[in-house]
Motif scaffolding. Sequence first.
Motif, short mmCIF file in Angstrom:
data_model
loop_
_atom_site.label_atom_id
_atom_site.label_comp_id
_atom_site.label_asym_id
_atom_site.label_seq_id
_atom_site.Cartn_x
_atom_site.Cartn_y
_atom_site.Cartn_z
N SER A 152 1.22 -1.74 0.10
CA SER A 152 0.36 -0.31 0.12
C SER A 152 1.13 1.31 0.08
O SER A 152 0.22 1.85 -0.86
N GLU A 153 2.01 1.15 0.34
CA GLU A 153 2.58 2.52 1.21
C GLU A 153 3.09 2.75 -0.51
O GLU A 153 4.00 3.93 -1.00
N ARG A 154 3.78 1.53 -1.21
CA ARG A 154 4.12 1.60 -2.48
C ARG A 154 3.30 2.23 -3.36
O ARG A 154 3.69 3.05 -4.50
N ALA A 155 2.21 1.87 -2.74
CA ALA A 155 1.20 2.24 -3.73
C ALA A 155 0.85 3.56 -3.82
O ALA A 155 1.30 4.90 -5.54
N VAL A 156 1.44 3.98 -3.04
CA VAL A 156 0.99 5.47 -2.59
C VAL A 156 2.47 6.79 -4.18
O VAL A 156 1.90 7.45 -3.73
N LYS A 160 -1.70 16.55 -10.12
CA LYS A 160 -2.67 15.77 -9.62
C LYS A 160 -3.02 14.87 -7.91
O LYS A 160 -3.31 15.59 -6.77
N LEU A 161 -2.47 14.12 -8.52
CA LEU A 161 -2.18 12.71 -7.06
C LEU A 161 -1.05 13.42 -6.21
O LEU A 161 -1.02 12.71 -5.35
N ALA A 162 -0.43 13.63 -6.56
CA ALA A 162 1.26 14.25 -5.80
C ALA A 162 1.08 15.09 -4.95
O ALA A 162 1.33 15.24 -3.65
N ARG A 163 0.17 16.13 -5.32
CA ARG A 163 0.21 17.40 -5.05
C ARG A 163 -1.17 16.76 -3.21
O ARG A 163 -1.26 17.35 -2.05
N GLU A 164 -2.06 16.02 -3.53
CA GLU A 164 -2.58 15.54 -2.70
C GLU A 164 -2.11 14.14 -1.84
O GLU A 164 -2.05 14.63 -0.53
N VAL A 165 -0.61 13.77 -2.13
CA VAL A 165 -0.65 12.94 -0.77
C VAL A 165 0.60 13.29 -0.83
O VAL A 165 0.45 13.29 0.84
N ALA A 205 -0.01 17.05 0.57
CA ALA A 205 -1.12 17.71 1.31
C ALA A 205 -1.33 16.30 2.23
O ALA A 205 -1.29 17.04 3.94
N GLU A 206 -1.47 15.52 2.69
CA GLU A 206 -1.66 14.53 3.36
C GLU A 206 -0.81 13.91 4.02
O GLU A 206 -1.27 13.64 5.50
N LEU A 207 0.51 13.14 3.36
CA LEU A 207 1.10 12.67 4.82
C LEU A 207 2.59 13.15 4.58
O LEU A 207 2.93 14.03 4.00
N ASP A 208 3.48 12.73 5.46
CA ASP A 208 4.64 12.56 5.84
C ASP A 208 5.76 11.53 6.26
O ASP A 208 4.21 11.08 6.16
N LYS A 209 6.62 11.98 5.97
CA LYS A 209 7.11 10.25 6.05
C LYS A 209 7.22 9.58 7.44
O LYS A 209 7.19 8.39 7.05
N ASP A 210 6.19 9.92 8.40
CA ASP A 210 6.41 9.68 9.37
C ASP A 210 4.96 8.62 9.67
O ASP A 210 4.70 7.83 10.34
N ASP A 211 4.36 9.03 8.16
CA ASP A 211 3.19 8.53 7.76
C ASP A 211 4.10 6.83 7.13
O ASP A 211 2.46 5.80 7.54
N PHE A 212 4.92 6.53 6.99
CA PHE A 212 5.10 5.24 6.17
C PHE A 212 6.10 4.68 7.23
O PHE A 212 7.03 4.62 7.74
N MET A 213 5.10 2.91 7.12
CA MET A 213 5.90 2.08 8.34
C MET A 213 7.17 1.09 7.94
O MET A 213 8.19 1.08 8.10
N VAL A 260 0.46 0.99 -8.22
CA VAL A 260 -0.55 1.55 -8.73
C VAL A 260 -2.29 1.25 -9.51
O VAL A 260 -2.00 0.27 -10.60
N PRO A 261 -2.90 0.97 -8.61
CA PRO A 261 -4.28 0.32 -8.96
C PRO A 261 -5.21 1.68 -10.31
O PRO A 261 -4.45 2.86 -10.59
N ALA A 262 -5.42 1.34 -10.42
CA ALA A 262 -6.63 2.08 -11.96
C ALA A 262 -6.98 3.31 -11.14
O ALA A 262 -7.43 3.23 -9.94
N VAL A 263 -6.53 4.52 -11.41
CA VAL A 263 -6.68 5.71 -10.47
C VAL A 263 -7.86 7.07 -11.71
O VAL A 263 -7.72 7.34 -11.19
N SER A 264 -8.86 6.33 -12.68
CA SER A 264 -9.43 6.72 -13.07
C SER A 264 -10.35 7.25 -12.15
O SER A 264 -11.74 8.09 -12.37
N ASN A 265 -10.57 6.60 -10.75
CA ASN A 265 -12.23 7.03 -10.37
C ASN A 265 -11.10 7.43 -8.74
O ASN A 265 -12.03 7.73 -7.84
N ALA A 266 -9.94 8.06 -8.77
CA ALA A 266 -9.25 8.13 -7.56
C ALA A 266 -10.16 9.30 -7.15
O ALA A 266 -10.19 9.96 -5.45
N ASP A 267 -10.81 10.16 -7.47
CA ASP A 267 -11.39 11.59 -7.79
C ASP A 267 -12.75 11.66 -7.15
O ASP A 267 -13.35 12.47 -7.13
N ARG A 268 -13.35 10.09 -6.96
CA ARG A 268 -14.55 10.77 -6.85
C ARG A 268 -15.02 9.81 -5.52
O ARG A 268 -14.14 9.25 -4.94
#
Length: 86
Positions: free
Chosen positions: A8-12, A21-26, A28-36, A78-86
């Motif tokens: 999951s972490e690799r998928a992010v 677009k996804l990079a901006r979201e990632v 904005a929401e995550l920090d290196k401490d969120d990765f185990m 990376v899973p199919a990202v076509s619905n990532a923003d829905r």
Amino acid sequence: MRESNSLSERAVIGCAVYSDKLAREVFAELDKDDFMAPVCAEMFEEIRGVWQKDGRLDAVLVSRLPHAREIIECLDTVPAVSNADR
């Protein structure tokens, strides 16, 4: 103690490289401490550094990083990202 889910972490990480677009979201929401997984935290820091410097990510920019091969392999998770923003 939180359990690491490296796939999951690799998928992010792969999503961030896949799409600005996804990079901006990632970033904005995550920090290196969120990765185990330590390697995922390191990869995250590397791509975030490129993002902060260049304002974008792509395979050429990533190819210069210490974990370049592993980061590029994250694109395969990376899973199919076509619905990532829905």
